[in-house]
Write a protein that holds these residues in place. Structure first.
Motif, PDB file in Angstrom:
ATOM      1  N   TYR A 408      15.643 -11.336   1.556  1.00  0.00           N
ATOM      2  CA  TYR A 408      14.492 -11.797   1.367  1.00  0.00           C
ATOM      3  C   TYR A 408      13.385 -10.892   2.152  1.00  0.00           C
ATOM      4  O   TYR A 408      13.871 -10.302   3.385  1.00  0.00           O
ATOM      5  CB  TYR A 408      13.868 -13.220   2.026  1.00  0.00           C
ATOM      6  CG  TYR A 408      12.727 -13.305   1.666  1.00  0.00           C
ATOM      7  CD1 TYR A 408      11.669 -13.897   0.427  1.00  0.00           C
ATOM      8  CD2 TYR A 408      11.857 -14.466   2.553  1.00  0.00           C
ATOM      9  CE1 TYR A 408      10.870 -14.628  -0.146  1.00  0.00           C
ATOM     10  CE2 TYR A 408      10.294 -14.389   2.077  1.00  0.00           C
ATOM     11  CZ  TYR A 408      10.184 -14.173   0.897  1.00  0.00           C
ATOM     12  OH  TYR A 408       8.317 -14.642   0.433  1.00  0.00           O
ATOM     13  N   ASP A 409      12.932 -10.365   1.100  1.00  0.00           N
ATOM     14  CA  ASP A 409      11.517  -8.738   2.191  1.00  0.00           C
ATOM     15  C   ASP A 409      10.642  -9.568   2.324  1.00  0.00           C
ATOM     16  O   ASP A 409       9.574 -10.037   2.347  1.00  0.00           O
ATOM     17  CB  ASP A 409      11.240  -8.230   0.397  1.00  0.00           C
ATOM     18  CG  ASP A 409      10.334  -7.101   0.276  1.00  0.00           C
ATOM     19  OD1 ASP A 409       9.735  -7.274   1.398  1.00  0.00           O
ATOM     20  OD2 ASP A 409       9.951  -6.278  -0.232  1.00  0.00           O
ATOM     21  N   VAL A 410      10.278  -9.310   3.324  1.00  0.00           N
ATOM     22  CA  VAL A 410       9.509  -9.705   4.550  1.00  0.00           C
ATOM     23  C   VAL A 410       9.026  -9.544   5.363  1.00  0.00           C
ATOM     24  O   VAL A 410       7.906  -8.974   6.077  1.00  0.00           O
ATOM     25  CB  VAL A 410      10.186 -10.829   5.916  1.00  0.00           C
ATOM     26  CG1 VAL A 410      10.949 -11.824   5.039  1.00  0.00           C
ATOM     27  CG2 VAL A 410      10.921  -9.540   7.044  1.00  0.00           C
ATOM     28  N   THR A 411       8.456  -8.032   4.372  1.00  0.00           N
ATOM     29  CA  THR A 411       7.000  -6.603   5.105  1.00  0.00           C
ATOM     30  C   THR A 411       5.355  -7.250   3.379  1.00  0.00           C
ATOM     31  O   THR A 411       6.038  -6.968   2.494  1.00  0.00           O
ATOM     32  CB  THR A 411       7.967  -5.823   4.382  1.00  0.00           C
ATOM     33  OG1 THR A 411       9.714  -5.545   4.345  1.00  0.00           O
ATOM     34  CG2 THR A 411       7.412  -4.457   5.241  1.00  0.00           C
ATOM     35  N   ASN A 412       4.909  -6.890   4.437  1.00  0.00           N
ATOM     36  CA  ASN A 412       3.338  -7.264   4.004  1.00  0.00           C
ATOM     37  C   ASN A 412       3.641  -5.554   3.330  1.00  0.00           C
ATOM     38  O   ASN A 412       3.883  -5.099   3.129  1.00  0.00           O
ATOM     39  CB  ASN A 412       2.742  -7.165   5.537  1.00  0.00           C
ATOM     40  CG  ASN A 412       3.072  -9.087   5.859  1.00  0.00           C
ATOM     41  OD1 ASN A 412       2.772 -10.041   5.041  1.00  0.00           O
ATOM     42  ND2 ASN A 412       1.810  -9.138   6.711  1.00  0.00           N
ATOM     43  N   LYS A 413       1.917  -5.979   2.978  1.00  0.00           N
ATOM     44  CA  LYS A 413       1.121  -4.879   2.024  1.00  0.00           C
ATOM     45  C   LYS A 413      -0.280  -4.499   2.783  1.00  0.00           C
ATOM     46  O   LYS A 413      -0.894  -5.444   2.812  1.00  0.00           O
ATOM     47  CB  LYS A 413       1.383  -4.914   0.518  1.00  0.00           C
ATOM     48  CG  LYS A 413       0.437  -3.438  -0.157  1.00  0.00           C
ATOM     49  CD  LYS A 413       0.103  -3.784  -1.351  1.00  0.00           C
ATOM     50  CE  LYS A 413      -0.374  -2.790  -2.078  1.00  0.00           C
ATOM     51  NZ  LYS A 413      -0.912  -2.823  -3.351  1.00  0.00           N
ATOM     52  N   PRO A 414      -0.206  -3.410   3.754  1.00  0.00           N
ATOM     53  CA  PRO A 414       0.321  -2.731   3.703  1.00  0.00           C
ATOM     54  C   PRO A 414       1.777  -3.111   5.018  1.00  0.00           C
ATOM     55  O   PRO A 414       1.690  -4.040   5.955  1.00  0.00           O
ATOM     56  CB  PRO A 414      -0.487  -1.236   4.302  1.00  0.00           C
ATOM     57  CG  PRO A 414      -1.212  -1.822   5.199  1.00  0.00           C
ATOM     58  CD  PRO A 414      -1.582  -2.998   3.926  1.00  0.00           C
ATOM     59  N   PRO A 415       2.726  -2.627   5.236  1.00  0.00           N
ATOM     60  CA  PRO A 415       3.074  -1.435   4.457  1.00  0.00           C
ATOM     61  C   PRO A 415       3.903  -0.875   3.517  1.00  0.00           C
ATOM     62  O   PRO A 415       4.169   0.510   2.623  1.00  0.00           O
ATOM     63  CB  PRO A 415       3.995  -0.368   6.331  1.00  0.00           C
ATOM     64  CG  PRO A 415       4.666  -1.907   6.193  1.00  0.00           C
ATOM     65  CD  PRO A 415       3.408  -2.754   6.134  1.00  0.00           C
ATOM     66  N   SER A 416       4.191  -2.299   2.898  1.00  0.00           N
ATOM     67  CA  SER A 416       4.821  -1.457   2.114  1.00  0.00           C
ATOM     68  C   SER A 416       4.168  -2.118   0.802  1.00  0.00           C
ATOM     69  O   SER A 416       2.701  -2.199   0.111  1.00  0.00           O
ATOM     70  CB  SER A 416       6.245  -3.234   1.269  1.00  0.00           C
ATOM     71  OG  SER A 416       7.267  -2.654   2.646  1.00  0.00           O
ATOM     72  N   THR A 417       4.065  -1.512  -0.631  1.00  0.00           N
ATOM     73  CA  THR A 417       3.589  -2.266  -1.223  1.00  0.00           C
ATOM     74  C   THR A 417       4.476  -3.669  -2.423  1.00  0.00           C
ATOM     75  O   THR A 417       5.212  -3.579  -1.502  1.00  0.00           O
ATOM     76  CB  THR A 417       3.906  -1.441  -3.312  1.00  0.00           C
ATOM     77  OG1 THR A 417       5.276  -0.801  -2.985  1.00  0.00           O
ATOM     78  CG2 THR A 417       3.168  -0.076  -2.298  1.00  0.00           C
ATOM     79  N   ILE A 418       3.758  -4.162  -3.033  1.00  0.00           N
ATOM     80  CA  ILE A 418       3.968  -5.353  -3.304  1.00  0.00           C
ATOM     81  C   ILE A 418       6.359  -4.926  -4.685  1.00  0.00           C
ATOM     82  O   ILE A 418       6.315  -5.332  -4.660  1.00  0.00           O
ATOM     83  CB  ILE A 418       3.225  -6.039  -4.731  1.00  0.00           C
ATOM     84  CG1 ILE A 418       1.655  -7.006  -3.517  1.00  0.00           C
ATOM     85  CG2 ILE A 418       3.831  -7.038  -5.737  1.00  0.00           C
ATOM     86  CD1 ILE A 418       0.833  -6.924  -4.558  1.00  0.00           C
ATOM     87  N   GLU A 419       5.400  -4.030  -5.188  1.00  0.00           N
ATOM     88  CA  GLU A 419       6.285  -3.658  -6.405  1.00  0.00           C
ATOM     89  C   GLU A 419       7.459  -2.814  -5.184  1.00  0.00           C
ATOM     90  O   GLU A 419       6.730  -2.113  -4.639  1.00  0.00           O
ATOM     91  CB  GLU A 419       6.041  -3.178  -7.313  1.00  0.00           C
ATOM     92  CG  GLU A 419       5.204  -3.582  -8.417  1.00  0.00           C
ATOM     93  CD  GLU A 419       5.846  -5.193  -9.277  1.00  0.00           C
ATOM     94  OE1 GLU A 419       6.676  -4.927  -9.542  1.00  0.00           O
ATOM     95  OE2 GLU A 419       4.852  -5.609  -9.637  1.00  0.00           O
ATOM     96  N   TRP A 420       9.134  -2.666  -5.756  1.00  0.00           N
ATOM     97  CA  TRP A 420       9.780  -1.923  -5.081  1.00  0.00           C
ATOM     98  C   TRP A 420       9.670  -0.463  -5.407  1.00  0.00           C
ATOM     99  O   TRP A 420      10.295   0.301  -4.938  1.00  0.00           O
ATOM    100  CB  TRP A 420      11.142  -2.245  -5.172  1.00  0.00           C
ATOM    101  CG  TRP A 420      11.128  -3.263  -3.962  1.00  0.00           C
ATOM    102  CD1 TRP A 420       9.961  -4.630  -3.864  1.00  0.00           C
ATOM    103  CD2 TRP A 420      12.399  -4.008  -3.046  1.00  0.00           C
ATOM    104  NE1 TRP A 420      10.667  -4.600  -2.353  1.00  0.00           N
ATOM    105  CE2 TRP A 420      11.833  -4.741  -2.124  1.00  0.00           C
ATOM    106  CE3 TRP A 420      13.666  -2.894  -2.962  1.00  0.00           C
ATOM    107  CZ2 TRP A 420      13.092  -5.260  -1.240  1.00  0.00           C
ATOM    108  CZ3 TRP A 420      14.283  -3.219  -1.879  1.00  0.00           C
ATOM    109  CH2 TRP A 420      14.030  -4.392  -1.186  1.00  0.00           C
ATOM    110  N   GLU A 421       9.249  -0.322  -6.392  1.00  0.00           N
ATOM    111  CA  GLU A 421       8.658   1.221  -6.841  1.00  0.00           C
ATOM    112  C   GLU A 421       7.550   1.595  -7.884  1.00  0.00           C
ATOM    113  O   GLU A 421       6.864   0.681  -8.178  1.00  0.00           O
ATOM    114  CB  GLU A 421      10.148   1.248  -8.404  1.00  0.00           C
ATOM    115  CG  GLU A 421      11.668   1.556  -8.034  1.00  0.00           C
ATOM    116  CD  GLU A 421      12.085   2.419  -8.756  1.00  0.00           C
ATOM    117  OE1 GLU A 421      12.295   2.275 -10.250  1.00  0.00           O
ATOM    118  OE2 GLU A 421      12.760   2.568  -8.494  1.00  0.00           O
TER     119      GLU A 421
END
Ligand code: XMP
Length: 421
Positions: A408-421
């Motif tokens: 399960y992806d537990v990273t907020n945006k930012p620093p991640s984006t919603i999509e993985w690419e």
């Protein structure tokens, strides 16, 4: 026509102009947002019964408090200055219905009646083409245009192979079988995959998909003979957010950017360009578009291609489609869908070791993502209960051949984006 009262909201750089506009419309009063610098002629052309000066701090933190242009200040209409008055619902209602005596007549049914009449006048007996993506905006446009001009409308749906499970069939069932719309579905799956063979870079993937989409669409449009109008699913935030000072540049639909310039149309039709997203959904419901479409979560134009990391193959996409379908169904039936604005599976390009029937397996790792967001610029992870995640992971890893691990992806945006690419 246009037999409803109108209010003009002058935006002095507030982040809340859209919020106030939505609140006004919820009272069934039509309003438009104009920049504070709009000319008196521009304002009066809308025949407003009142003005709201959106320059107050009361509902926001970042308001630029500009002075009211001298000519605008002379307009003889009741006005509510949100710098000096609070903008709560009761003020708003008292001002609009009480002080200004406006009639709350702007309903979704009134919008449909008015828009259908306008479309008939604009289009006459000419032909209309619509690029159907299955998303909320193009679907609702299709339903509106169909009501207005029936068989003069042709919708083209390009199946690039990156749709979610059952979506292409659903689109055909709803619009072709249900509404009786002229819908041309183009199976271009093999064509897209062959163009994307060996491509790993996400931005190159997007570019190839966008270009190929235009090519396929052009070819189909050419087969249909002369077409007069092209429908664009522009919505009101596209206009407001494109920035007043930057002029009228309107974000084109992701999938059809560039198309109107390449095919010679007599004109563009934008039937929902003054509506907010929720209003588009309401219009869709009123026109009989089923919730499976009107309640659809945002889905990127390149679809699963940006959720399938690395090279795209039919096998990887099929695995992802299954995993995504299981996760969405589990999340919806467990009642968590309302907490998430987007939830989906990603096929990571990582393969890991697992075990099944006492034998070693080597399979893909699937990542699940569920986020909550207002504006898609920032997003928070939905804290789904771990018991739920364990159950969903089990169903995916045991139910789909080729998958043996789920995270399960537990990273907020930012620093991640919603999509993985
Ligand atoms: P990100 O991943 O940038 O996504 O946090 C923000 C929102 O935009 C959507 N998205 C796209 N939509 N074409 C689209 O039409 C794209 O290439 C694209 N990439 C991201 C994403 O689903 C999210 O809602």
């Amino acid at each position: 026509m246009n037999n409803h009262d109108c209010l003009v909201i002058l935006d002095f750089g507030s982040i809340n102009a859209q919020m106030v506009a939505k609140a006004v419309r919820q009272l069934n009063i039509y309003c438009e947002v104009l920049p504070y610098s709009a000319s008196v002629e521009q304002i009066l052309a809308l025949n407003p019964k009142a003005l709201i000066l959106q320059r107050g701090e009361a509902c926001g933190e970042r308001t630029l408090q500009r002075a009211i242009p001298a000519e605008t200040a002379k307009i003889d209409l009741p006005s509510l200055d949100l710098m000096t008055s609070p903008c709560d619902a009761v003020t708003l209602k008292n001002f609009l219905l009480g002080k200004c005596g406006m009639t709350p007549a702007w309903t979704m049914d009134a919008f449909i009646t008015e828009t259908v009449a306008e479309l008939r006048t604009q289009i006459g007996s000419r032909k209309v083409l619509l690029a159907m993506s299955g998303g909320v905006d193009s679907s609702v446009c299709a339903a509106l245009l169909h009501r207005a001009v029936g068989k003069q409308l042709t919708c083209v749906f390009v199946d690039h192979g990156f749709m979610r499970k059952n979506e292409p069939r659903q689109i055909s069932e709803v619009f072709k079988d249900g509404f009786g719309i002229n819908l041309v579905s183009v199976d271009a799956k093999a064509r897209f995959l062959s163009k994307l063979k060996g491509v790993l870079d996400p931005e190159v993937k997007r570019k190839i998909i966008g270009e190929e989409f235009i090519r396929v669409f052009e070819e189909e449009a050419a087969k249909l003979g002369e077409l007069d109008y092209f429908v664009q699913g522009t919505i009101y935030p596209d206009i407001i957010e494109s920035g007043w000072d930057g002029g009228k540049s309107v974000k084109a639909h992701h999938n059809v950017g560039g198309l109107p310039e390449r095919i010679a149309f007599k004109g563009i039709v934008e039937p929902v360009k003054y509506l907010f997203k929720d209003e588009v959904r309401e219009v869709g419901k009123a026109l009989g578009v089923p919730p499976v479409i009107t309640d659809r979560q945002p889905f990127p134009g390149p679809g699963l291609a940006v959720r399938c990391i690395g090279e795209l193959t039919g096998e990887k996409l099929d695995i992802l489609r299954e995993a995504d379908a299981i996760f969405r169904e589990e999340l919806e039936s467990a009642g968590y869908a309302k907490q998430a604005n987007q939830y989906f599976a990603v096929l990571t390009n990582v393969q890991s070791v697992g075990v099944a029937n006492d034998a070693r397996t080597y399979g893909y790792v699937i990542a699940l993502r569920a986020v909550q967001t207002q504006d898609f610029m920032t997003a928070k992870v939905v804290p789904l209960p771990v018991e739920f995640l364990i159950e969903a992971a089990g169903k995916i890893a045991t139910g789909i051949k080729g998958v043996n691990r789920v995270v399960y992806d537990v990273t907020n945006k930012p620093p991640s984006t919603i999509e993985w690419e």
